[in-house]
Design a protein around this motif. Structure first.
Motif, short mmCIF file in Angstrom:
data_model
loop_
_atom_site.label_atom_id
_atom_site.label_comp_id
_atom_site.label_asym_id
_atom_site.label_seq_id
_atom_site.Cartn_x
_atom_site.Cartn_y
_atom_site.Cartn_z
N LEU A 134 24.71 -45.40 -44.68
CA LEU A 134 25.46 -46.66 -44.72
C LEU A 134 24.57 -47.73 -45.35
O LEU A 134 23.38 -47.81 -45.04
CB LEU A 134 25.87 -47.11 -43.32
N THR A 135 25.14 -48.55 -46.23
CA THR A 135 24.39 -49.67 -46.80
C THR A 135 25.22 -50.95 -46.73
O THR A 135 26.45 -50.90 -46.75
CB THR A 135 24.01 -49.42 -48.28
N SER A 136 24.52 -52.07 -46.67
CA SER A 136 25.19 -53.37 -46.67
C SER A 136 24.27 -54.40 -47.30
O SER A 136 23.06 -54.38 -47.06
CB SER A 136 25.53 -53.80 -45.24
N THR A 137 24.84 -55.26 -48.15
CA THR A 137 24.07 -56.29 -48.83
C THR A 137 24.83 -57.59 -48.81
O THR A 137 26.05 -57.61 -49.00
CB THR A 137 23.80 -55.89 -50.30
N ILE A 138 24.13 -58.69 -48.58
CA ILE A 138 24.73 -60.02 -48.67
C ILE A 138 23.80 -60.92 -49.47
O ILE A 138 22.57 -60.84 -49.34
CB ILE A 138 24.99 -60.62 -47.26
N ASN A 139 24.38 -61.75 -50.37
CA ASN A 139 23.55 -62.65 -51.16
C ASN A 139 23.79 -64.09 -50.75
O ASN A 139 24.60 -64.38 -49.86
CB ASN A 139 23.79 -62.45 -52.66
N ASN A 140 23.10 -65.02 -51.40
CA ASN A 140 23.19 -66.42 -51.02
C ASN A 140 24.55 -67.04 -51.37
O ASN A 140 24.88 -68.13 -50.92
CB ASN A 140 22.07 -67.24 -51.67
N ALA A 154 19.44 -56.91 -47.53
CA ALA A 154 20.09 -55.61 -47.59
C ALA A 154 19.62 -54.73 -46.44
O ALA A 154 18.46 -54.82 -46.00
CB ALA A 154 19.80 -54.91 -48.92
N ALA A 155 20.52 -53.90 -45.96
CA ALA A 155 20.19 -52.94 -44.90
C ALA A 155 20.70 -51.57 -45.31
O ALA A 155 21.76 -51.44 -45.93
CB ALA A 155 20.82 -53.36 -43.58
N ASN A 159 28.50 -63.12 -51.02
CA ASN A 159 29.18 -61.91 -51.46
C ASN A 159 28.60 -60.73 -50.68
O ASN A 159 27.38 -60.55 -50.64
CB ASN A 159 29.00 -61.68 -52.96
N ILE A 160 29.46 -59.94 -50.08
CA ILE A 160 29.03 -58.82 -49.24
C ILE A 160 29.43 -57.51 -49.89
O ILE A 160 30.57 -57.35 -50.35
CB ILE A 160 29.66 -58.92 -47.83
N THR A 161 28.50 -56.57 -49.95
CA THR A 161 28.77 -55.24 -50.48
C THR A 161 28.40 -54.21 -49.43
O THR A 161 27.33 -54.28 -48.82
CB THR A 161 27.95 -54.97 -51.75
N GLY A 162 29.30 -53.27 -49.20
CA GLY A 162 29.03 -52.21 -48.25
C GLY A 162 29.41 -50.86 -48.84
O GLY A 162 30.36 -50.76 -49.62
N SER A 163 28.65 -49.84 -48.52
CA SER A 163 28.96 -48.50 -49.01
C SER A 163 28.69 -47.49 -47.92
O SER A 163 27.88 -47.72 -47.00
CB SER A 163 28.15 -48.16 -50.27
N VAL A 206 15.33 -52.37 -44.05
CA VAL A 206 15.80 -53.73 -44.33
C VAL A 206 14.98 -54.29 -45.48
O VAL A 206 13.75 -54.17 -45.49
CB VAL A 206 15.68 -54.64 -43.09
N VAL A 207 15.66 -54.89 -46.46
CA VAL A 207 14.98 -55.45 -47.63
C VAL A 207 15.46 -56.88 -47.86
O VAL A 207 16.67 -57.14 -47.91
CB VAL A 207 15.25 -54.61 -48.90
#
Length: 201
Positions: free
Chosen positions: A117-123, A107-108, A126-130, A93-94
């Motif tokens: 698996l990765t997932s990121t969310i910003n303020n 980010a995880a 916006n969500i990004t998953g791969s 987790v970052v």
């Protein structure tokens, strides 16, 4: 089977040779590490425009987190906390924040034996998953989706497949909402020399 790495790694060998390994600016870097594990670094670049850019960074362990801070000559401060094996083995987790710009991300990343698996969310929400999975014998396939929760629509999606051997690697990616195809190839001639090519359509 070994872990396939990250989805962003598909085609990464060619991108690294064709773009990332070239430097056109004069740059000086200084790095140091104390006995208790605190790392310091500073860099300065003379840009082609005549301007000088630089930054100072430090990295230290704080409890279970690896904390990194960087400040540049524009007055921007970036702080991140990296926690490996958070809650369970293989999960990282970052958390990252930027000042004075109001920007933050969480980010995880979870790595198992045959997939990541990765997932990121910003303020801005916006969500990004791969996801990427190993297909065996050096092959891997995966995809990425970016979703704007404010608009309720996906803003980016792409898929890719790659095949790697010690001597060469080849990758095919559909990006820009699957409207653009990229095929790349890297051949390692020896430990010092490699050639790469990329075709975009």
């Amino acid at each position: 089977m070994p872990n396939p790495g990250l989805f962003s790694g598909i085609g990464g060998a060619a991108r690294g040779i064709l773009t990332q390994n070239y430097a056109y600016d004069k740059k000086i870097e200084i790095k140091s590490k104390t006995e208790d594990g605190v790392s310091f670094g500073a860099s300065s670049s003379a840009l082609a425009s005549g301007a000088v850019a630089g930054d100072f960074n430090l990295k230290t362990k704080a409890g279970i987190a690896l904390v990194t801070g960087k400040v540049d000559t524009n007055g921007k401060l970036t702080v991140s906390a990296d926690i490996s094996d958070a809650f369970t083995k293989g999960l990282k987790v970052v958390f990252t924040g930027l000042y004075p710009d109001p920007a933050a991300t969480a980010a995880a990343e979870y790595r198992a034996d045959i997939f990541t698996l990765t997932s990121t969310i910003n303020n801005k929400l916006n969500i990004t998953g791969s996801a990427i999975v190993s297909l065996g014998d050096g092959a891997a396939a995966g995809g990425l989706v970016e979703y704007d929760t404010n608009k309720g629509v996906p803003t980016k999606y792409e898929v890719g497949i790659g095949y790697s051997k010690p001597e060469y690697s080849i990758a095919a990616i559909l990006r820009k909402k699957l409207t653009e195809g990229v095929i790349s190839y890297v051949h390692h001639l020896n430990s010092s020399y490699s050639v790469a090519g990329e075709f975009v359509h």
